[in-house]
Design a protein around this motif. Sequence first.
Motif, PDB file in Angstrom:
ATOM      1  N   SER A 326      18.636  35.104 -14.181  1.00 13.32           N
ATOM      2  CA  SER A 326      18.525  36.541 -14.388  1.00 13.32           C
ATOM      3  C   SER A 326      18.773  36.950 -15.828  1.00 13.32           C
ATOM      4  CB  SER A 326      19.508  37.261 -13.473  1.00 13.32           C
ATOM      5  OG  SER A 326      20.758  36.650 -13.588  1.00 13.32           O
ATOM      6  N   PHE A 327      19.160  35.993 -16.688  1.00  6.77           N
ATOM      7  CA  PHE A 327      19.482  36.393 -18.059  1.00  6.77           C
ATOM      8  C   PHE A 327      18.636  35.623 -19.048  1.00  6.77           C
ATOM      9  CE2 PHE A 327      22.849  39.117 -17.144  1.00  6.77           C
ATOM     10  CZ  PHE A 327      23.686  38.547 -16.214  1.00  6.77           C
ATOM     11  N   ASN A 328      17.407  35.403 -18.681  1.00  8.25           N
ATOM     12  CA  ASN A 328      16.550  34.509 -19.444  1.00  8.25           C
ATOM     13  C   ASN A 328      16.505  34.863 -20.924  1.00  8.25           C
ATOM     14  OD1 ASN A 328      14.802  32.487 -19.802  1.00  8.25           O
ATOM     15  ND2 ASN A 328      13.015  33.545 -19.009  1.00  8.25           N
ATOM     16  N   PHE A 329      16.108  36.092 -21.222  1.00 11.37           N
ATOM     17  CA  PHE A 329      15.925  36.456 -22.630  1.00 11.37           C
ATOM     18  C   PHE A 329      17.248  36.569 -23.361  1.00 11.37           C
ATOM     19  CE2 PHE A 329      11.559  37.022 -23.606  1.00 11.37           C
ATOM     20  CZ  PHE A 329      10.944  37.175 -22.387  1.00 11.37           C
ATOM     21  N   SER A 330      18.252  37.116 -22.670  1.00 14.12           N
ATOM     22  CA  SER A 330      19.542  37.265 -23.347  1.00 14.12           C
ATOM     23  C   SER A 330      20.096  35.908 -23.744  1.00 14.12           C
ATOM     24  CB  SER A 330      20.553  37.948 -22.439  1.00 14.12           C
ATOM     25  OG  SER A 330      19.958  38.935 -21.704  1.00 14.12           O
ATOM     26  N   TRP A 331      20.003  34.958 -22.821  1.00 15.02           N
ATOM     27  CA  TRP A 331      20.524  33.645 -23.148  1.00 15.02           C
ATOM     28  C   TRP A 331      19.744  33.003 -24.270  1.00 15.02           C
ATOM     29  CZ3 TRP A 331      21.301  31.430 -17.574  1.00 15.02           C
ATOM     30  CH2 TRP A 331      22.445  32.018 -17.045  1.00 15.02           C
ATOM     31  N   MET A 333      18.377  34.462 -26.635  1.00 11.66           N
ATOM     32  CA  MET A 333      18.709  35.077 -27.902  1.00 11.66           C
ATOM     33  C   MET A 333      20.088  34.660 -28.394  1.00 11.66           C
ATOM     34  SD  MET A 333      18.344  38.920 -29.132  1.00 11.66           S
ATOM     35  CE  MET A 333      17.013  39.222 -28.079  1.00 11.66           C
ATOM     36  N   PHE A 334      21.046  34.562 -27.488  1.00 10.33           N
ATOM     37  CA  PHE A 334      22.411  34.361 -27.964  1.00 10.33           C
ATOM     38  C   PHE A 334      22.878  32.922 -27.926  1.00 10.33           C
ATOM     39  CE2 PHE A 334      23.242  38.555 -28.893  1.00 10.33           C
ATOM     40  CZ  PHE A 334      22.834  39.390 -27.880  1.00 10.33           C
ATOM     41  N   THR A 335      22.199  32.062 -27.181  1.00  7.80           N
ATOM     42  CA  THR A 335      22.721  30.697 -27.108  1.00  7.80           C
ATOM     43  C   THR A 335      21.722  29.661 -27.568  1.00  7.80           C
ATOM     44  OG1 THR A 335      21.975  30.378 -24.850  1.00  7.80           O
ATOM     45  CG2 THR A 335      24.173  31.290 -25.152  1.00  7.80           C
ATOM     46  N   SER A 336      20.589  30.073 -28.138  1.00  9.69           N
ATOM     47  CA  SER A 336      19.646  29.023 -28.485  1.00  9.69           C
ATOM     48  C   SER A 336      19.931  28.409 -29.845  1.00  9.69           C
ATOM     49  CB  SER A 336      18.213  29.534 -28.430  1.00  9.69           C
ATOM     50  OG  SER A 336      18.112  30.644 -29.280  1.00  9.69           O
ATOM     51  N   PHE A 358      10.302  31.424 -27.576  1.00  7.74           N
ATOM     52  CA  PHE A 358      10.194  32.860 -27.334  1.00  7.74           C
ATOM     53  C   PHE A 358       8.772  33.262 -27.006  1.00  7.74           C
ATOM     54  CE2 PHE A 358      13.978  35.129 -27.511  1.00  7.74           C
ATOM     55  CZ  PHE A 358      14.845  34.574 -28.424  1.00  7.74           C
ATOM     56  N   ILE A 362       7.463  35.039 -23.621  1.00  4.31           N
ATOM     57  CA  ILE A 362       6.769  36.325 -23.641  1.00  4.31           C
ATOM     58  C   ILE A 362       5.471  36.220 -22.872  1.00  4.31           C
ATOM     59  CG2 ILE A 362       5.597  37.967 -25.135  1.00  4.31           C
ATOM     60  CD1 ILE A 362       7.704  37.426 -27.208  1.00  4.31           C
ATOM     61  N   GLU A 365       6.087  36.117 -19.282  1.00  4.70           N
ATOM     62  CA  GLU A 365       6.512  37.410 -18.777  1.00  4.70           C
ATOM     63  C   GLU A 365       5.322  38.341 -18.636  1.00  4.70           C
ATOM     64  OE1 GLU A 365       9.576  38.150 -18.021  1.00  4.70           O
ATOM     65  OE2 GLU A 365       9.157  40.228 -17.514  1.00  4.70           O
TER      66      GLU A 365
END
Lengths: 836, 144
Positions: A326-331, A333-336, A358, A362, A365
Amino acid sequence: MLTLFYHRKHLQWGHERQNWTMEQWKKVAWSDESHFLLDHVDDWVCVCHLPAEEMAAGCTMGRRQAGRGSVMLWAMFCWETLGPGIYVDVTLTHTTYLKIAADHVHPFMCTVCKNSSCLGVSGSLIPADAESFRCFRESQEFVEKYEGALGKGKGRKLYAYKVMMMKKWMKFQRDFENFRTACIPWEMKIKEIESHFGSSVASYFIFLRWMYGMNMILFGLTFGLVMVPEALMGRPYGSMPRKTVPRSEQAGAMDFAVLWDFGGYAQYSVLFYGYYNNQRAIGWLKFRMPLSYFLVGVGTVAYSYMVVIRTMARNANRDGGGDDTSFNFSWKMFTSWDYLIGNPETADNKFASITTSFKESIVEEQESHKDENIHLTRFLRVLANFLVLCCLAGSGYLIYFVVRRSQKFALEGLENYGWWERNEVNMVMSLLGMFCPMLFDVISSLENYHPRIALQWQLGRIFALFLGNLYTFIIALMDEINLKRREEEVVKYNMTVWQASLYNGTVDDNSTTSTIPVDPADVPRGPCWETMVGQEFVRLIVSDTMTTYITLLIGDFLRAVFVRFFNYCWCWDLEYGFPSYSEFDVSGNVLGLIFNQGMIWMGAFYAPCLPALNVLRLHVSMYLQCWAVMCCNVPQERVFKASGSNNFYMAMLLVILFLSTLPAIYTIVSIPPSFDCGPFSGKKRMYDVIQETLENDFPLWFGKVFSYASNPGLVLPFILVMILAIYYLQSTSKTYKAANMDLKKKLQTQNEENKKKNKRAALKAEAELEEARNAVMDGERNYIHPNGQLLSRIPPPCGSADRPPAPRGSEMAGYLPGNPRQPGPRRQRSTNSHRY
Amino acid sequence: MDYTNNPDVKLPLALIINMPELKENPFRNRIVESFSEDGLGNISFNDFVDMFSVLSETAPRELKAIYAFKIYDFNTDNFICKEDLEKTLNKLTREELTPEEVNLVCEKAIEEADMDGDNKLCFTDFENMISRAPDFLSTFHIRI
């Protein structure tokens, strides 16, 4: 002494109470102390001064409070009566004042004033009331308790000593922690690899280091408790038949080829099971060798279980929840970004891979989830699995066939065959391990999975391949054990014949003639199946290691050299085209490591040298692979880890541990040991050594207790209780998981509610703003300035045509249009709401 | 640098971000700024030790989450708003994505993580999101 601070406090106190009535003042108690010199004059001088000059320099002098030949008296009084007068024999400080207050003032106040609203005022210290005497009492207790810490009194020396010891202990702990951290090997190497390749490649090396640590402990156990005692305190080489190379083999016992094969002198040494003597206690320490051998074997397995499970638990704790999508994009962005990267090239690679990832997300998505050609995909996947199964079956049969052939060779005598025939089994297993994964890779391109899932399938298939190979190998080994045991019967029979022949025909069994001395090398020997098993495992490990290193050198190093130097004279670009530099295969290497460890666990009981060998192997591997990675590999383009945590590999290690201890346990429990070699020779079963120890070394009651404890009537209920406990724990964990899901869902719905509410509020606010703006423009359209100026017409905004204009001249008096004003629109709105 | 008389030495930002461990990190400026007391990147020895101990392997997850939030909050308003996300993304991809793509990703990220509906991430939202992330502990780590 009345310092300025207390002066101010007194003044403040006085100011606060300057409007007090007589009744209130009656409740105050007054106290002071005074100092009477008995034997000399203190130079007290009486002065007369104006009120303002009280503190003037000429009117004050220093004062000694107490000393030799002087007396300090402290007294108090209040409206009702006089209070106690107390002789103070110590310096009047806060401490002693508290003591006095607690001891005398409080009781006095309690007797004099029935309620607690009395006050005490002292001559030179802070004024207090009856309630704070309680505080004084507590303070007194505190002071007495920590007298030492305050630097005064008798407890001081002991307290200072305690403090010093505490500090030394903490310093020692810190130094020890520093030393322990400094002892961790290869930290700088791993850091370099991390900065060049990122954390996923480095995770292999961290895993390798962890394995090295575990193997060191295993090595310590087997070396210290099994090999060294036998070497130091046991019978030396050549004193017994089992410890001597047989006459027939002595010719070639020192040859390198024989030694490399672990025959000859290597076979008849502490390295293998067969060398150990079954004497119950050896040496001056009365070291129980057979017991120690058995317990070390059990202990290595137990220790391994404990360590693996503990690491799994720790990892599971650290990583929190499982895989959520459920946190695909957030993760992303912040953990890659991998903070370990310190190399410019790697950083470039990482940036490129993040951008690609990314863009892919996209695209995923944006396009709809239409499953085009689902039937084709399904068919292809089924086909791929079928092919893989065929591969696995084929490899299993190949190994079985090869092992059968090698048994045939062994029966006919190995000397007739060349190097390949002798090492066929090991070579075939190693080659299969090398080529089948590549085949699986090719097949998996049919399946069209997401790379992470494809990686998991690949790992699962390789795991199944290795497992199949291992178990086929074990089955073949079992066959050989049975063969050797049949041989043993024959040898036992032949032994009696040979012994009889020694006595040159003496048939009398009860003869008391002295035994004819026979050289141990000449005694006919039984085939020691345990040593044979140990040898097989050692050979397998050695050949596996050799294969790995050679693959590394050829596959990585030579390939890199080829690409580098032949690029200039080649048609296409070698670096980007076909061979290119190789990437480090994390999962393949980790699997290889895990399976090697499984073989160590299997064989360690029969060849105590295996942990030592493994330690050496891991040590060399570390350096060789570190060098190879830095020299020949390029960072991976797409980084997909098999799972979020290391627990995937730990779980595989646990499964291998379980599966590899099964054959060892089976052989220990069901096959009788050889009659003439090893520490258990002469017993019916290997575990009989425990029984023997209990009978001979422990007191009688212990044996009784143990026999009661191992009674099936007790063991079965115990197992039942354990099963029930497991079931209970599992059901509670299920309920917790369900509760967790519930909470997650609630959070989700709450979140959506909030968003909807906010959106509605935002829309409403926007609509109102729009309305207000319209109304303002409407108003401005019809507005005429009081001084008669007609304002320019502002075209009405769309949508407001249906609103009837209202006479607003009076409200707009004095305001020029166009100025932002707060009350205007509001007034408009209220008028509007009036209307509608 | 007179350490005896002036023991509180502060190193400037430009010196720290050239450390080999930080040189390639796109967020190095923000990292040093969020550990400095004045917010401009002049760090004392204590701040330096703090920085590397939070980024070490043994720091607890909650502590790392707190500082990760500070690092990604570019305008230091205690919220990660859309501009912060855009800056983060541009630093991560070296501005290779088109503005529409950047917009889409930032909106998706806010949609995923924002719990209270204010279109920006407060610390609770961020922590809730990052505590589930499997890679967080292994990537938010500098070895020294």
